[in-house]
Design a protein around this motif. Structure first.
Motif, PDB file in Angstrom:
ATOM      1  N   ILE A   1       0.848  -1.189   0.000  1.00  0.00           N
ATOM      2  CA  ILE A   1       0.000   0.000   0.000  1.00  0.00           C
ATOM      3  C   ILE A   1       0.883   1.238   0.000  1.00  0.00           C
ATOM      4  CG2 ILE A   1      -1.805   1.292   1.205  1.00  0.00           C
ATOM      5  CD1 ILE A   1      -2.701  -1.301   2.499  1.00  0.00           C
TER       6      ILE A   1
ATOM      7  N   TYR B   1       0.613   5.455   0.204  1.00  0.00           N
ATOM      8  CA  TYR B   1      -0.295   6.548   0.534  1.00  0.00           C
ATOM      9  C   TYR B   1       0.433   7.880   0.403  1.00  0.00           C
ATOM     10  CZ  TYR B   1      -3.018   9.831   3.338  1.00  0.00           C
ATOM     11  OH  TYR B   1      -3.702  10.933   3.756  1.00  0.00           O
TER      12      TYR B   1
ATOM     13  N   VAL C   1      -3.588   0.441  -3.548  1.00  0.00           N
ATOM     14  CA  VAL C   1      -3.610  -0.844  -2.835  1.00  0.00           C
ATOM     15  C   VAL C   1      -3.284  -1.933  -3.849  1.00  0.00           C
ATOM     16  CG1 VAL C   1      -4.975  -2.450  -1.454  1.00  0.00           C
ATOM     17  CG2 VAL C   1      -5.374   0.026  -1.254  1.00  0.00           C
TER      18      VAL C   1
ATOM     19  N   PHE D   1      -9.901   3.416   2.153  1.00  0.00           N
ATOM     20  CA  PHE D   1      -9.185   2.323   1.508  1.00  0.00           C
ATOM     21  C   PHE D   1      -9.950   1.710   0.333  1.00  0.00           C
ATOM     22  CE2 PHE D   1      -6.747   2.640   5.293  1.00  0.00           C
ATOM     23  CZ  PHE D   1      -5.543   1.995   5.096  1.00  0.00           C
TER      24      PHE D   1
END
Length: 230
Positions: free
Chosen positions: A95, A97, A188, A223
């Motif tokens: 993941i 971010y 993701v 998410f």
């Protein structure tokens, strides 16, 4: 004649000033991330859920270390883990971010990153992934490095919305921009080393469903988008 030229020049100057004012007026200045609960991936993503538990010292490589400086500029946080189920099947979760998703700080797509690390891109297709109370627009790619076949499922977030494709992602950024916000973004990525694509994608689907169900309720939308999203 000179008077006409002067009027044309003044008209052009006026238009330029108005354009500059409009650009300034509609340029977002507030980070959406500052208005939402802060994301700390290690704390938010559980190490065990459903039939899956994290394998320690088995991190999924998310980037080429030689490009770490660029990655540090683009991403606020990254998380790389390998999980295993009761049957010994391993899935890699990565993941990325970023608090700021303006053009110069865009998330890097796996179909770009994998070939950059020496993988061959064998195929790519889009699909909808049914997850708890929502449908997520995903991209799937098939990659290979030597004898290593690695099917990949991934999706990207802009703010609290799933977007697939550069145009739709840009439209999402513009929607937030009109509200004065600079959106955050998340990628993701779920993958597994498996020569059987159908088997890999089925298990990745189950993994994604279990993961979303195990996330703290306050973070699910960040998410995987809102409920019943298309």
């Amino acid at each position: 004649m000179t008077s006409l030229i002067n009027r044309a020049q003044w008209a052009m100057l006026t238009l330029m000033v108005l354009a500059a004012v409009a650009a300034w007026r509609f340029t977002p200045t507030i980070l959406l991330a500052d208005k939402l609960a802060p994301i700390h991936l290690d704390a938010v993503v559980p190490s065990a859920f459903g039939d899956w538990k994290e394998l320690t010292n088995q991190a999924a490589q998310i980037v080429d270390p030689s490009r770490q400086k660029l990655i540090d500029e683009i991403y606020t946080e990254t998380l790389s883990r390998t999980y295993v189920n009761a049957k010994g099947y391993r899935i890699m979760l990565a993941i990325a971010y970023g608090r700021d998703q303006r053009d110069s700080l865009q998330l890097h797509q796996p179909e770009v990153c994998y070939p950059a690390q020496g993988f061959t891109l064998l195929g790519k297709h889009t699909d909808m992934l049914p997850l708890p109370q929502r449908n997520v627009a995903i991209t799937r790619i098939e990659t290979r490095l030597g004898n290593r076949a690695e099917p990949v499922t991934y999706w990207t977030m802009v703010g609290e919305t799933v977007f697939r494709g550069g145009i739709n992602k840009k439209l999402g950024e513009m929607q937030y921009g009109r509200q004065g916000y600079i959106p955050d973004g998340m990628l993701v990525r779920i993958s597994s080393i498996d020569p059987n694509n159908a088997n890999a994608y089925q298990l990745q689907k189950q993994f994604a469903s279990d993961l979303v169900q195990a996330l703290p309720p306050a973070f699910v939308k960040r998410f995987a988008g809102p409920e019943n999203s298309l």
